[in-house]
Motif scaffolding. Structure first.
Motif, short mmCIF file in Angstrom:
data_model
loop_
_atom_site.label_atom_id
_atom_site.label_comp_id
_atom_site.label_asym_id
_atom_site.label_seq_id
_atom_site.Cartn_x
_atom_site.Cartn_y
_atom_site.Cartn_z
N TYR A 1 46.87 57.76 2.49
CA TYR A 1 47.41 58.94 1.82
C TYR A 1 48.18 58.53 0.57
O TYR A 1 48.06 59.15 -0.49
CB TYR A 1 48.34 59.69 2.78
N ASP B 1 44.88 52.89 8.05
CA ASP B 1 46.23 53.40 8.26
C ASP B 1 46.35 54.71 7.48
O ASP B 1 46.29 54.71 6.25
CB ASP B 1 47.25 52.37 7.78
N ARG B 2 46.52 55.82 8.17
CA ARG B 2 46.49 57.12 7.52
C ARG B 2 47.59 57.25 6.46
O ARG B 2 47.36 57.75 5.36
CB ARG B 2 46.62 58.24 8.55
N HIS C 1 42.90 47.09 3.74
CA HIS C 1 41.81 47.80 4.40
C HIS C 1 40.46 47.15 4.14
O HIS C 1 39.41 47.74 4.47
CB HIS C 1 41.79 49.26 3.93
N LEU D 1 41.72 64.04 4.73
CA LEU D 1 42.84 63.40 4.05
C LEU D 1 42.87 63.79 2.57
O LEU D 1 43.95 64.09 2.02
CB LEU D 1 42.72 61.88 4.20
N SER E 1 41.70 55.53 13.15
CA SER E 1 40.50 56.24 12.71
C SER E 1 40.91 57.40 11.81
O SER E 1 41.74 58.23 12.19
CB SER E 1 39.72 56.77 13.93
N ILE E 2 40.34 57.44 10.58
CA ILE E 2 40.76 58.40 9.56
C ILE E 2 39.56 59.23 9.10
O ILE E 2 38.48 58.69 8.84
CB ILE E 2 41.36 57.67 8.33
N ASP E 3 39.78 60.55 8.98
CA ASP E 3 38.79 61.44 8.37
C ASP E 3 39.14 61.55 6.89
O ASP E 3 40.10 62.23 6.51
CB ASP E 3 38.83 62.81 9.05
N LEU E 4 38.36 60.88 6.04
CA LEU E 4 38.68 60.83 4.61
C LEU E 4 38.59 62.21 3.96
O LEU E 4 39.39 62.53 3.07
CB LEU E 4 37.72 59.87 3.90
#
Length: 426
Positions: A320, A315-316, A405, A282, A276-279
């Motif tokens: 990135y 995938d963080r 993704h 990021l 789980s990613i906070d865009l």
């Protein structure tokens, strides 16, 4: 089928009638005696009738043989228990496994099969969700011939995958396959994707890496020969040549790092990330990481984030790398525009939730170059790219990460209008 001999109790009326029928001859003789006595006046008619009725009552009341009726009852075979064992075995497999009936209807799909083929559901024919002609043909041949069939399944959507599929008849002891209406097939899938990607990677690496490494290696060899010969005692030349050699070595190191990164991404492109990613967070981090480079190039990075949820699955580290690569390119190749815009907004396309846009205001590119920007080692201007320490692999890496993704990548550019890159994520 198994036979069960069951004894049913008989009703009293049936028992009484059976006793009378069994003693029919005796009762007929006694009746004849009473009739004779009544005719010749020895006994009155009423007395004769009452006497005969008393004898009938005695026959009915006195104990007699137990009458039983044996009936053949057909019971179904224990099919449920056998099917449960097959389903449990399928669930124990790590690879996807399907159990089909004689009509190719899915009876059971294990957890791995449901993950890989979410459209497969119990009770529906396999052709509703998997329409590959080779797979359908193998299932049909196995069902009609009762023999094992193996095919290679190649899918390109949503990502390119290869699977070895084995279709095996499930034979049970004591039953003829062709006469059994409950015959079943077991379909197993073994992934060949990583093996195929390794083979492709090996051939691509030999072809592309040898071409890209030839120039810096030739430069290094030339400088080494110069330092060992004419410039052996020239301190100024030695210092100059060693600086150039260091730059060429760094270029080869960067090229190898990008090749390895690309190979890792391609190896696992078919496996969807689960993090789980906070865009928004990021993108802020990517911007901070490139501030020094932007300052050196006299470029301002303008970040615009919408007020709303910005959580996505991914995938963080790889995401990135995507935004760092896009922003790095915008700073390097669009520096003449003096500022770069980065924005996060809701996606306007069905099936996607987030849209990240990177815009530079540099010279832009000709339209014919845009479709080829994500090709490995493709450069619009090779000399400019090498001067800016580009390897020609950055956008190829971006494309493969976005594909992993389940996202989409879009490029728009015109000469004099800069470059716009849109990344759509679910």
């Amino acid at each position: 089928m198994d036979d069960l001999r069951a004894t049913r109790p008989i009703s009293p009326l049936t028992v009484a009638l059976a006793r009378l029928a069994a003693q029919g001859g005796l009762l007929a003789g006694i009746l004849a005696v009473f009739i004779g006595l009544a005719l010749f006046g020895e006994v009155g008619i009423v007395a004769a009738l009452l006497g005969y009725l008393a004898i009938l009552a005695a026959v009915l009341v006195l104990p007699g043989n137990t009458v039983t009726v044996t009936q053949m009852v057909e019971t179904p075979r224990p099919a449920a228990a056998a099917d449960d064992a097959v389903f449990a075995f399928a669930d124990a497999l790590a690879d996807p496994c399907l159990v089909l009936d004689r009509r190719s209807v899915v009876l059971h799909a294990n957890a791995a099969a449901r993950r890989q083929f979410p459209s497969v559901s119990n009770g529906n024919p396999i052709t509703f969700s998997l329409r590959n002609p080779e797979l359908v043909g193998a299932i049909d041949l196995a069902m009609r011939g009762g023999a094992v069939h193996t095919v290679e399944l190649h899918e390109t959507v949503p990502s390119e995958t290869w699977d070895k599929v084995v279709v095996s008849p499930l034979r049970r002891t004591g039953r003829d396959w062709f006469a059994d209406d409950d015959r079943q097939l077991v379909v197993t899938f073994q992934s060949l994707t990583e093996l195929k990607r390794v083979d492709a990677l090996r051939s691509d690496f030999i072809a592309n890496a040898s071409h890209e490494l030839r120039t810096p290696l030739a430069s290094l060899r030339g400088f080494i020969d110069t330092l060992l010969g004419p410039a052996a005692k020239d301190a100024a030349a030695r210092e100059k040549f060693l600086g150039i050699m260091r730059g060429q070595a760094e270029r080869m190191s960067k090229l190898i790092d990008d090749l390895l990164s690309l190979s890792r991404i391609e190896m696992h492109q078919h496996v969807r990330p689960t993090g789980s990613i906070d865009l928004a967070a990021l993108l802020r981090e990517v911007r901070e990481g490139l501030m020094m480079q932007a300052k050196a190039a006299d470029v301002e990075i303008r970040l615009s984030l919408f007020e709303g949820p910005s959580i996505t699955t991914g995938d963080r580290g790889q995401l990135y790398e995507v935004f760092e690569n896009l922003l790095d390119n915008a700073v390097k190749y669009g520096a003449s525009g003096k500022y770069v815009e980065v924005s996060l907004a809701p996606a306007g396309r069905p099936g996607f939730q987030h849209q990240v846009t990177v815009i530079d205001h540099g010279p832009g590119v000709e339209p014919e170059h845009v479709p080829r920007l994500t090709e490995r080692f493709y450069r619009i201007d090779a000399e400019v790219s090498r001067k800016k320490k580009g390897t020609g692999l950055g956008l190829a890496i971006v494309k493969h990460i976005v594909n992993r993704h389940r996202g989409q990548l879009s490029f728009r550019s015109k000469p004099g209008e800069g470059m716009r890159v849109d990344v759509f994520l679910p």
